[in-house]
Design an enzyme around this catalytic site. Structure first.
Site, PDB file in Angstrom:
ATOM      1  N   LYS A 171     -25.588  15.212  44.099  1.00  0.00           N
ATOM      2  CA  LYS A 171     -26.806  14.151  44.621  1.00  0.00           C
ATOM      3  C   LYS A 171     -28.219  14.884  44.587  1.00  0.00           C
ATOM      4  O   LYS A 171     -28.235  15.950  44.822  1.00  0.00           O
ATOM      5  CB  LYS A 171     -26.673  13.609  45.920  1.00  0.00           C
ATOM      6  CG  LYS A 171     -25.322  12.967  46.042  1.00  0.00           C
ATOM      7  CD  LYS A 171     -24.881  12.676  47.406  1.00  0.00           C
ATOM      8  CE  LYS A 171     -24.698  13.735  48.079  1.00  0.00           C
ATOM      9  NZ  LYS A 171     -23.760  13.301  49.563  1.00  0.00           N
ATOM     10  N   THR A 204     -33.112   8.741  56.882  1.00  0.00           N
ATOM     11  CA  THR A 204     -31.875   9.156  55.880  1.00  0.00           C
ATOM     12  C   THR A 204     -30.806   9.527  56.593  1.00  0.00           C
ATOM     13  O   THR A 204     -29.890  10.116  55.741  1.00  0.00           O
ATOM     14  CB  THR A 204     -32.390   9.862  54.802  1.00  0.00           C
ATOM     15  OG1 THR A 204     -32.955  11.022  55.388  1.00  0.00           O
ATOM     16  CG2 THR A 204     -33.647   9.415  54.045  1.00  0.00           C
ATOM     17  N   THR A 207     -26.769   9.115  54.834  1.00  0.00           N
ATOM     18  CA  THR A 207     -26.847   8.939  53.491  1.00  0.00           C
ATOM     19  C   THR A 207     -25.694   9.241  52.740  1.00  0.00           C
ATOM     20  O   THR A 207     -25.065   8.601  52.098  1.00  0.00           O
ATOM     21  CB  THR A 207     -28.324   9.413  52.583  1.00  0.00           C
ATOM     22  OG1 THR A 207     -28.320  10.604  52.976  1.00  0.00           O
ATOM     23  CG2 THR A 207     -29.478   8.404  53.348  1.00  0.00           C
ATOM     24  N   CYS A 209     -22.713  10.433  53.722  1.00  0.00           N
ATOM     25  CA  CYS A 209     -21.403   9.673  54.263  1.00  0.00           C
ATOM     26  C   CYS A 209     -21.273   8.262  53.765  1.00  0.00           C
ATOM     27  O   CYS A 209     -20.383   7.746  53.218  1.00  0.00           O
ATOM     28  CB  CYS A 209     -21.610   9.229  55.685  1.00  0.00           C
ATOM     29  SG  CYS A 209     -21.491  10.979  56.860  1.00  0.00           S
TER      30      CYS A 209
END
Length: 270
Positions: A171, A204, A207, A209
């Site tokens: 990510k 945030t 995020t 999870c």
């Protein structure tokens, strides 16, 4: 459809088991849970952690799997090597799609995974994984590779794929730039990317999870892994860009946003 999350409880409700169950529910999947740890937590940080005995984590899984037709499983905060080994031993006989969110650090900087557990995660759990969803710092911790270019990101992904993971989603929330780009590497196909515009917000919490839970829910609903990742990106993008604005610190994302039709921006697949 039924999914299971194996993770820690967040008393503040923004991450962990609570975020997972909310995400499952919003995506039309029934959520079951095996809790690995209790946290005294809010948007300002993690104030205390109480780990669950590994045998009781397994007892929760035994109860779930004996009664429910679980279609996909995800792991979040596993905390210790003993819990990781116990979970891996129980799951390896099930042959269920497994999504691993290698939770290590809370938004406030607190460690959520003991250092010795990283080796256990790589040795016992990653070989079972359908999808692993590290952010950049987590990918660096798992591989020992500093990710500062496309080349080093590929090297880190290759290291995780060599552990047996089928899909690695690195990510891009910690990277610089005006877009939030996630890179997806697979065992056999060429990499692809999912990208949205970046949101300027501190809300945030949870995020990671939420994203991994959305992937899990979509796989439980029989979407392909590729389509599940794209839809999960859409879900978490809406959750980030329409925050609830609660808490004094790193506030939670808005799990309602996806079904409130607030997901107006495109997710670009590159």
């Amino acid at each position: 459809m039924i999914a299971c999350t194996i993770a820690g409880s967040d008393s503040g409700g923004g991450a962990g088991i609570q975020a997972d169950v909310k995400t499952f529910q919003e995506l039309g999947v029934f959520g079951t849970t095996a809790i690995t740890a209790l946290t005294a937590q809010n948007t300002l940080g993690v104030h205390d952690i109480h780990a669950v005995a590994p045998a009781f984590v397994v007892a929760q899984l035994d109860a779930i799997l004996a009664d429910f037709d679980v279609k996909a499983v995800k792991t979040g905060m596993l905390f210790s090597s003993d819990i990781i080994e116990a979970v891996a031993s129980r799951l390896k006989v099930e042959h269920l799609p497994l999504i691993i969110d290698p939770v290590m650090i809370a938004k406030g900087g607190q460690s959520l995974l003991q250092q010795q557990a990283i080796d256990a995660l790589k040795t016992y759990l990653l070989p079972l994984a359908t999808v692993c969803t590290p952010n950049i710092p987590e990918a660096e911790a798992l591989t020992g590779i500093v990710i500062d270019s496309e080349e080093t990101m590929q090297q880190a992904a290759s290291h995780l794929l060599a552990c047996g993971v089928q899909y690695v989603v690195i990510k891009g929330g910690h990277a610089a730039g005006n877009t939030a780009r996630d890179a997806i590497f697979t065992q056999h196909d060429a990499p692809f990317y999912v990208e949205t515009s970046r949101a300027d917000t501190k809300h945030t919490h949870g995020t990671g999870c939420t994203f991994s839970a959305a992937v899990t829910a979509c796989i439980a609903k029989n979407l392909s892994v590729r389509d599940a990742i794209i839809e999960a990106k859409r879900f978490v993008d809406a959750a980030i860009k329409h925050p609830l604005g609660i808490g004094q610190g790193f506030g939670p994302t808005n799990h309602f946003a996806y079904n409130q039709k607030l997901a107006k921006e495109n997710v670009y697949v590159l």
